[in-house]
Motif scaffolding. Sequence first.
Motif, PDB file in Angstrom:
ATOM      1  N   LYS A   7      84.536  26.367 -43.641  1.00  0.00           N
ATOM      2  CA  LYS A   7      85.593  25.566 -44.269  1.00  0.00           C
ATOM      3  C   LYS A   7      86.126  26.298 -45.488  1.00  0.00           C
ATOM      4  N   GLY A   9      88.575  25.902 -48.813  1.00  0.00           N
ATOM      5  CA  GLY A   9      89.237  24.917 -49.676  1.00  0.00           C
ATOM      6  C   GLY A   9      90.586  25.409 -50.170  1.00  0.00           C
ATOM      7  N   THR A  11      91.988  26.569 -52.986  1.00  0.00           N
ATOM      8  CA  THR A  11      92.220  27.845 -53.666  1.00  0.00           C
ATOM      9  C   THR A  11      92.063  29.005 -52.683  1.00  0.00           C
ATOM     10  N   ASP A 154      85.762  18.823 -46.666  1.00  0.00           N
ATOM     11  CA  ASP A 154      84.322  19.127 -46.563  1.00  0.00           C
ATOM     12  C   ASP A 154      83.706  18.261 -45.476  1.00  0.00           C
ATOM     13  N   TYR A 172      83.354  27.440 -47.968  1.00  0.00           N
ATOM     14  CA  TYR A 172      83.836  28.515 -48.848  1.00  0.00           C
ATOM     15  C   TYR A 172      84.759  27.933 -49.895  1.00  0.00           C
ATOM     16  N   THR A 173      84.472  28.259 -51.175  1.00  0.00           N
ATOM     17  CA  THR A 173      85.259  27.683 -52.250  1.00  0.00           C
ATOM     18  C   THR A 173      85.492  28.714 -53.353  1.00  0.00           C
ATOM     19  N   ASP A 174      85.851  28.246 -54.558  1.00  0.00           N
ATOM     20  CA  ASP A 174      86.160  29.201 -55.626  1.00  0.00           C
ATOM     21  C   ASP A 174      84.990  29.425 -56.579  1.00  0.00           C
ATOM     22  N   VAL A 175      83.819  28.859 -56.266  1.00  0.00           N
ATOM     23  CA  VAL A 175      82.590  29.184 -57.006  1.00  0.00           C
ATOM     24  C   VAL A 175      81.591  29.700 -55.977  1.00  0.00           C
ATOM     25  N   GLY A 177      78.608  28.940 -55.270  1.00  0.00           N
ATOM     26  CA  GLY A 177      77.519  28.060 -54.883  1.00  0.00           C
ATOM     27  C   GLY A 177      77.526  26.797 -55.732  1.00  0.00           C
ATOM     28  N   TYR A 179      76.185  24.842 -58.809  1.00  0.00           N
ATOM     29  CA  TYR A 179      75.660  25.217 -60.120  1.00  0.00           C
ATOM     30  C   TYR A 179      74.908  24.053 -60.764  1.00  0.00           C
ATOM     31  N   ASP A 182      79.077  21.817 -63.737  1.00  0.00           N
ATOM     32  CA  ASP A 182      80.374  22.406 -63.440  1.00  0.00           C
ATOM     33  C   ASP A 182      80.592  23.600 -64.372  1.00  0.00           C
ATOM     34  N   PRO A 183      80.671  24.816 -63.821  1.00  0.00           N
ATOM     35  CA  PRO A 183      80.802  25.993 -64.702  1.00  0.00           C
ATOM     36  C   PRO A 183      82.060  25.961 -65.578  1.00  0.00           C
ATOM     37  N   MET A 203      74.534  14.290 -57.232  1.00  0.00           N
ATOM     38  CA  MET A 203      75.468  15.118 -57.999  1.00  0.00           C
ATOM     39  C   MET A 203      76.895  14.882 -57.530  1.00  0.00           C
ATOM     40  N   LYS A 209      82.432  17.771 -57.868  1.00  0.00           N
ATOM     41  CA  LYS A 209      83.332  17.696 -56.709  1.00  0.00           C
ATOM     42  C   LYS A 209      83.214  18.905 -55.786  1.00  0.00           C
ATOM     43  N   VAL A 210      82.234  19.757 -56.031  1.00  0.00           N
ATOM     44  CA  VAL A 210      82.080  20.939 -55.181  1.00  0.00           C
ATOM     45  C   VAL A 210      81.862  20.555 -53.711  1.00  0.00           C
TER      46      VAL A 210
END
Length: 407
Positions: A7, A9, A11, A154, A172-175, A177, A179, A182-183, A203, A209-210
């Motif tokens: 998947k 997202g 970005t 998702d 697959y996203t913009d981070v 994994g 964390y 939220d970084p 969480m 929202k990851v």
Amino acid sequence: MALIVQKYGGTSVGSVERINAVAQRVIRARREGHDVVVVVSAMSGETDRLIALAKTIADRPAPRELDVLLATGEQVTIALTAIALEKHGCPAVSYTGQQVRILTDSAHNKARIMKIDAAVLHRDLKAGKVVVVAGFQGVDERGNITTLGRGGSDTTAVALAAALKADECQIYTDVDGVYTSDPRVVPAAHRLDKVTFEEMLEMASLGAKVLQIRSVEFARKYNVRLRVLSSFKDGPGTLITSEEDSMEEPLISGVTTNKNEAKLTVLGVPDKPGIASRILGPIAAANIEVDMIVQNVGADGTTDFTFTVNRTDYDHALDILKKAAAEMKARAVEGDNKIAKLSVVGVGMRSHAGIASRMFETLAAENINIRMISTSEIKISVVVDEKYIELGARALHTAFGLDRAVD
Ligand code: ADP
Ligand code: ASP
Ligand code: MG
């Protein structure tokens, strides 16, 4: 050879360059001998843009029509992704949610997946194609287009992985994994190799929202191997596992923040049986989710009743409550939509006392006032003024020893 659902997202499909990069990654998995089903979101910002567009016409657009509109975002990216795959020599076919019959209930804007017909997908995979499916959308029994709530792609991916009995579902996203926080809020946050379903559920429901919460519920229920990874760089990502598989159990695994919160109070309600249901009944009838609830100890025959809702439901809830309060002869209704929820989550806290007091001390040391508290076996949440949320999250992250070691 495995069957993988990947998947991507918003970005990750946010531009033509990014879509080409997605095609390359899919082709790499195919070269490794895997069958691949791809699920994509709309380009980043597109769903927000479409909602805003509808709202220029009506404050509360008809939910059915909003779904017809929102579903177009994902229709664009499935086509572009399939075009990119074909261009790079990889046979591909794209489908909307309706075409693969992702059957949902009829709760527009927050529909639930009930059934997926995997036969079409198996046929295409057998014919050597990559199948690209639109995330976030489905169709109800009467043929109406539905959407699954924000972040719903998702859930499409995990539901497809369950229906196809896929070997792994990769988000697959913009981070790179999941964390510890939220970084973007807590720069010292670090990636977790593994996180349990139970923790991930908390969480997600508390603001991380990851992953959309329903995707985690699905994965747990159908035993889907679920991994969160970056579409920008290679790495192991984070595996969501059953508790039995996780070796170490840190006290706290994560600190979450949620600004999508608002608080409503009915003051001076007659303190007698049935008030909670008279206040919350009309709220539930309007399909508004209630989270924390506090009823004060009564004095002089009346009491105050406070609860929280999603900030998006605040105006609607306030309208309903004002009517209910007048009928009950309550003194007044108050609201605050500048609050936020701060939580610590960890299966390790089940066997430890003192987490709550450490949390409250930490916030007190920062002069942050706690307005409401709620706890479960593996989480403690507090409501604070929105302006303190970042400060509070960073302080808790440090206090619970989660800050990344500086190297
Ligand atoms: P996508 O468009 O790929 O679905 P989202 O924006 O929905 O991506 O989710 C990814 C974002 O989630 C990250 O950019 C990050 O800011 C946020 N996030 C919140 N909490 C966490 C967490 N605990 N770990 C990783 N990311 C998180
Ligand atoms: N495009 C939808 C959203 O922005 C679904 C998703 O991205 O998962 O919420
Ligand atoms: Mg998302």
